[in-house]
Write a protein that holds these residues in place. Structure first.
Motif, PDB file in Angstrom:
ATOM      1  N   THR A 172       0.844  -1.186   0.000  1.00  8.58           N
ATOM      2  CA  THR A 172       0.000   0.000   0.000  1.00  8.58           C
ATOM      3  C   THR A 172       0.883   1.242   0.000  1.00  8.58           C
ATOM      4  OG1 THR A 172      -0.174   0.262   2.414  1.00  8.58           O
ATOM      5  CG2 THR A 172      -1.721  -1.253   1.351  1.00  8.58           C
ATOM      6  N   ALA A 173       0.445   2.242  -0.736  1.00 10.52           N
ATOM      7  CA  ALA A 173       1.150   3.525  -0.799  1.00 10.52           C
ATOM      8  C   ALA A 173       0.201   4.542  -1.394  1.00 10.52           C
ATOM      9  CB  ALA A 173       2.418   3.417  -1.638  1.00 10.52           C
ATOM     10  N   SER A 174       0.480   5.796  -1.126  1.00 12.09           N
ATOM     11  CA  SER A 174      -0.362   6.859  -1.677  1.00 12.09           C
ATOM     12  C   SER A 174      -0.288   6.863  -3.198  1.00 12.09           C
ATOM     13  CB  SER A 174       0.101   8.215  -1.140  1.00 12.09           C
ATOM     14  OG  SER A 174       1.403   8.510  -1.628  1.00 12.09           O
ATOM     15  N   GLU A 175      -1.286   7.493  -3.821  1.00  9.87           N
ATOM     16  CA  GLU A 175      -1.291   7.574  -5.283  1.00  9.87           C
ATOM     17  C   GLU A 175      -0.053   8.288  -5.805  1.00  9.87           C
ATOM     18  OE1 GLU A 175      -3.270   6.279  -7.652  1.00  9.87           O
ATOM     19  OE2 GLU A 175      -4.241   5.146  -6.049  1.00  9.87           O
ATOM     20  N   GLY A 176       0.456   9.251  -5.014  1.00 12.13           N
ATOM     21  CA  GLY A 176       1.640   9.974  -5.437  1.00 12.13           C
ATOM     22  C   GLY A 176       2.888   9.120  -5.507  1.00 12.13           C
ATOM     23  N   LYS A 177       2.876   7.990  -4.787  1.00 12.53           N
ATOM     24  CA  LYS A 177       4.031   7.086  -4.788  1.00 12.53           C
ATOM     25  C   LYS A 177       3.782   5.807  -5.585  1.00 12.53           C
ATOM     26  CE  LYS A 177       5.916   8.695  -0.368  1.00 12.53           C
ATOM     27  NZ  LYS A 177       6.324   8.324   1.011  1.00 12.53           N
ATOM     28  N   LYS A 178       2.664   5.768  -6.312  1.00 15.12           N
ATOM     29  CA  LYS A 178       2.283   4.558  -7.043  1.00 15.12           C
ATOM     30  C   LYS A 178       3.358   4.140  -8.045  1.00 15.12           C
ATOM     31  CE  LYS A 178      -1.353   2.640  -9.997  1.00 15.12           C
ATOM     32  NZ  LYS A 178      -2.697   2.876 -10.601  1.00 15.12           N
ATOM     33  N   GLU A 179       3.799   5.071  -8.873  1.00 13.38           N
ATOM     34  CA  GLU A 179       4.804   4.722  -9.882  1.00 13.38           C
ATOM     35  C   GLU A 179       6.116   4.329  -9.236  1.00 13.38           C
ATOM     36  OE1 GLU A 179       5.312   7.617 -12.920  1.00 13.38           O
ATOM     37  OE2 GLU A 179       3.196   7.651 -13.500  1.00 13.38           O
ATOM     38  N   PHE A 180       6.463   4.990  -8.136  1.00 10.87           N
ATOM     39  CA  PHE A 180       7.721   4.691  -7.460  1.00 10.87           C
ATOM     40  C   PHE A 180       7.718   3.271  -6.911  1.00 10.87           C
ATOM     41  CE2 PHE A 180      10.146   4.948  -3.330  1.00 10.87           C
ATOM     42  CZ  PHE A 180      11.399   4.831  -3.912  1.00 10.87           C
ATOM     43  N   VAL A 181       6.670   2.884  -6.189  1.00  8.00           N
ATOM     44  CA  VAL A 181       6.656   1.538  -5.615  1.00  8.00           C
ATOM     45  C   VAL A 181       6.549   0.485  -6.713  1.00  8.00           C
ATOM     46  CG1 VAL A 181       5.762   2.305  -3.391  1.00  8.00           C
ATOM     47  CG2 VAL A 181       4.165   1.530  -5.138  1.00  8.00           C
ATOM     48  N   ALA A 182       5.848   0.811  -7.793  1.00  9.95           N
ATOM     49  CA  ALA A 182       5.770  -0.125  -8.914  1.00  9.95           C
ATOM     50  C   ALA A 182       7.153  -0.367  -9.519  1.00  9.95           C
ATOM     51  CB  ALA A 182       4.805   0.401  -9.971  1.00  9.95           C
ATOM     52  N   SER A 183       7.996   0.685  -9.503  1.00  7.54           N
ATOM     53  CA  SER A 183       9.354   0.539 -10.043  1.00  7.54           C
ATOM     54  C   SER A 183      10.205  -0.408  -9.206  1.00  7.54           C
ATOM     55  CB  SER A 183      10.040   1.902 -10.133  1.00  7.54           C
ATOM     56  OG  SER A 183      10.416   2.379  -8.846  1.00  7.54           O
ATOM     57  N   LEU A 184       9.770  -0.672  -7.980  1.00  6.65           N
ATOM     58  CA  LEU A 184      10.472  -1.605  -7.097  1.00  6.65           C
ATOM     59  C   LEU A 184       9.988  -3.038  -7.290  1.00  6.65           C
ATOM     60  CD1 LEU A 184      10.334   0.473  -3.779  1.00  6.65           C
ATOM     61  CD2 LEU A 184      12.194   0.394  -5.440  1.00  6.65           C
ATOM     62  N   GLY A 185       9.030  -3.220  -8.195  1.00  9.52           N
ATOM     63  CA  GLY A 185       8.462  -4.544  -8.402  1.00  9.52           C
ATOM     64  C   GLY A 185       7.311  -4.848  -7.474  1.00  9.52           C
ATOM     65  N   VAL A 186       6.714  -3.807  -6.895  1.00  5.59           N
ATOM     66  CA  VAL A 186       5.609  -3.961  -5.947  1.00  5.59           C
ATOM     67  C   VAL A 186       4.278  -3.786  -6.672  1.00  5.59           C
ATOM     68  CG1 VAL A 186       4.516  -2.978  -3.886  1.00  5.59           C
ATOM     69  CG2 VAL A 186       7.013  -3.134  -4.030  1.00  5.59           C
ATOM     70  N   VAL A 187       3.323  -4.671  -6.371  1.00  3.13           N
ATOM     71  CA  VAL A 187       1.968  -4.505  -6.869  1.00  3.13           C
ATOM     72  C   VAL A 187       1.278  -3.480  -5.977  1.00  3.13           C
ATOM     73  CG1 VAL A 187      -0.238  -5.632  -7.312  1.00  3.13           C
ATOM     74  CG2 VAL A 187       1.906  -6.884  -7.698  1.00  3.13           C
ATOM     75  N   HIS A 188       0.962  -2.331  -6.529  1.00  4.48           N
ATOM     76  CA  HIS A 188       0.440  -1.213  -5.732  1.00  4.48           C
ATOM     77  C   HIS A 188      -1.028  -1.398  -5.388  1.00  4.48           C
ATOM     78  CE1 HIS A 188      -1.568   2.780  -5.371  1.00  4.48           C
ATOM     79  NE2 HIS A 188      -0.541   3.010  -4.572  1.00  4.48           N
ATOM     80  N   VAL A 189      -1.361  -1.066  -4.133  1.00 12.01           N
ATOM     81  CA  VAL A 189      -2.745  -1.031  -3.659  1.00 12.01           C
ATOM     82  C   VAL A 189      -2.933   0.280  -2.907  1.00 12.01           C
ATOM     83  CG1 VAL A 189      -4.462  -2.079  -2.145  1.00 12.01           C
ATOM     84  CG2 VAL A 189      -2.919  -3.538  -3.465  1.00 12.01           C
ATOM     85  N   ALA A 190      -4.003   0.984  -3.202  1.00  8.98           N
ATOM     86  CA  ALA A 190      -4.277   2.242  -2.514  1.00  8.98           C
ATOM     87  C   ALA A 190      -4.733   1.958  -1.086  1.00  8.98           C
ATOM     88  CB  ALA A 190      -5.347   3.026  -3.256  1.00  8.98           C
ATOM     89  N   PRO A 191      -4.275   2.756  -0.108  1.00 11.08           N
ATOM     90  CA  PRO A 191      -4.735   2.585   1.283  1.00 11.08           C
ATOM     91  C   PRO A 191      -6.132   3.144   1.457  1.00 11.08           C
ATOM     92  CG  PRO A 191      -3.262   4.457   1.110  1.00 11.08           C
ATOM     93  CD  PRO A 191      -3.307   3.846  -0.257  1.00 11.08           C
ATOM     94  N   GLY A 192      -6.677   2.978   2.668  1.00 14.23           N
ATOM     95  CA  GLY A 192      -7.970   3.576   2.974  1.00 14.23           C
ATOM     96  C   GLY A 192      -9.073   2.555   3.159  1.00 14.23           C
ATOM     97  N   PRO A 193     -10.322   3.027   3.200  1.00 10.32           N
ATOM     98  CA  PRO A 193     -11.464   2.136   3.421  1.00 10.32           C
ATOM     99  C   PRO A 193     -11.532   1.003   2.400  1.00 10.32           C
ATOM    100  CG  PRO A 193     -12.123   4.443   3.603  1.00 10.32           C
ATOM    101  CD  PRO A 193     -10.716   4.447   3.088  1.00 10.32           C
ATOM    102  N   ARG A 194     -12.015  -0.158   2.832  1.00  9.67           N
ATOM    103  CA  ARG A 194     -12.160  -1.363   2.014  1.00  9.67           C
ATOM    104  C   ARG A 194     -10.806  -1.858   1.502  1.00  9.67           C
ATOM    105  NH1 ARG A 194     -17.166  -0.260  -2.025  1.00  9.67           N
ATOM    106  NH2 ARG A 194     -16.968  -2.527  -2.277  1.00  9.67           N
ATOM    107  N   LEU A 195      -9.804  -1.669   2.326  1.00  8.79           N
ATOM    108  CA  LEU A 195      -8.451  -2.065   1.943  1.00  8.79           C
ATOM    109  C   LEU A 195      -8.346  -3.566   1.692  1.00  8.79           C
ATOM    110  CD1 LEU A 195      -5.438  -1.608   1.546  1.00  8.79           C
ATOM    111  CD2 LEU A 195      -5.149  -1.624   4.041  1.00  8.79           C
ATOM    112  N   ALA A 196      -8.904  -4.372   2.573  1.00  6.45           N
ATOM    113  CA  ALA A 196      -8.790  -5.821   2.416  1.00  6.45           C
ATOM    114  C   ALA A 196      -9.368  -6.280   1.079  1.00  6.45           C
ATOM    115  CB  ALA A 196      -9.491  -6.523   3.568  1.00  6.45           C
ATOM    116  N   GLU A 197     -10.445  -5.654   0.664  1.00  4.02           N
ATOM    117  CA  GLU A 197     -11.065  -6.002  -0.612  1.00  4.02           C
ATOM    118  C   GLU A 197     -10.113  -5.726  -1.772  1.00  4.02           C
ATOM    119  OE1 GLU A 197     -14.753  -4.211  -3.228  1.00  4.02           O
ATOM    120  OE2 GLU A 197     -15.042  -4.471  -1.065  1.00  4.02           O
TER     121      GLU A 197
END
Length: 306
Positions: free
Chosen positions: A173-198
């Protein structure tokens, strides 16, 4: 007289000052190090505000900022083996890193590889070593999936890279502003917040095998339900809540062996400390304000002239 950046009492930035300070004298098992670089971490300003690490004594004021540094040994204390004057080292500080001289305990000090810069080495003892301890604690086989909440922060960035080096699939999980950055690390990005488990279930339809929580609070409680084995729930952010959910806090080993391992990963190109900004010691206040603002991507390091 050597310089050091200190806080003179608990409070805000008004308590900070660059002062003259004689070099500390190394005791048994200690190294006097001429600092070349010091990492800046959120805990630095939290300690200034009065936070105390569990089990620690109150800070002796004035206290020098910083808990990680890299430099060159100037003197060794009694009962020291394996280190000599002139050795390049990095580790956890006893007397603060924002200074021209500091003390390092040998048990949490490692030799700096020649291929690793002082600046990058100084960024490893806190975030990267914590991340290494946490990923090892998860004890997952290659091919398993690790969920990291707060994957865009200092520990999260290091943990994602270390997990990938161990052959793990990483969802973070990471903010939308860091989505591309974490993806560059090989991470599958998920936005934090309500309904996170879903959203995590959608990103990892085969499930997650362990969780490294670096956020705490509602997000920690939300992702706990994703695990069949709650012993694989590990938190570095909410040590009070995680045991109530069946998990555990990160167990910090704080050993030179861990520092050796993260240094090897860095030299091999598997772990980038992501030092994005550096400041001279004379501008330590600016470095601390940048981290205190809470929007830094990567690590900030103070560099000290030789």
């Amino acid at each position: 007289m050597p310089k050091a950046y200190v806080f003179t009492r608990h409070g805000g930035p008004e308590t900070e000052s660059l002062v003259d300070r004689p070099p500390p004298v190394p005791g048994p098992g200690q190294l006097l190090v001429a600092v070349r670089a010091a990492g800046v971490n959120p805990v630095d300003w939290k300690l200034r505000e009065g936070y105390r690490r569990p089990g620690s004594a109150p800070a002796e004021l004035p206290a020098v900022f910083g808990s990680e540094a890299a430099g060159v040994i100037e003197a060794v204390g009694p009962d020291v083996e394996g280190f000599a004057v002139g050795d390049a080292v990095f580790g956890s500080t006893l007397t603060g890193g924002y200074a021209e001289y500091t003390l390092l305990p040998v048990e949490v000090t490692a030799h700096k590889p020649a291929a690793l810069s002082f600046t990058d080495a100084a960024a490893l003892p806190v975030a990267a070593a914590t991340a290494y301890d946490a990923v090892r604690q998860a004890d997952l086989p290659a091919g398993a999936t690790l969920l990291i909440t707060g994957a865009g922060g200092g520990v999260g960035v290091a943990a994602a890279q270390i997990a990938r080096a161990f052959g793990l699939r990483v969802v973070g999980t990471a903010s939308e502003g860091k989505k591309e950055f974490v993806a560059s690390l090989g991470v599958v990005h998920v936005a934090p917040g309500p309904r996170l488990a879903e959203r995590v279930r959608a990103a990892a339809p085969d499930g997650v095998d362990a969780v490294l929580d670096l956020v705490g609070g509602a997000d920690l409680k939300a992702v706990a339900e994703l695990l069949a084995d709650r012993t694989k729930l590990i938190s570095a952010a909410d040590k009070g809540t995680v045991p109530t959910l069946g998990g555990a806090a990160v167990v910090r080993l704080r050993t030179a062996a861990v520092l050796d391992e993260v240094a090897k990963l860095a030299v091999n190109g598997e772990l980038d400390p992501y030092v994005t900004r550096t400041f001279p010691l004379e501008r330590a206040d600016e470095a601390l304000r940048a981290v205190e603002g809470g929007h830094v991507q990567g690590k900030i390091v103070i560099e000290v002239d030789a």
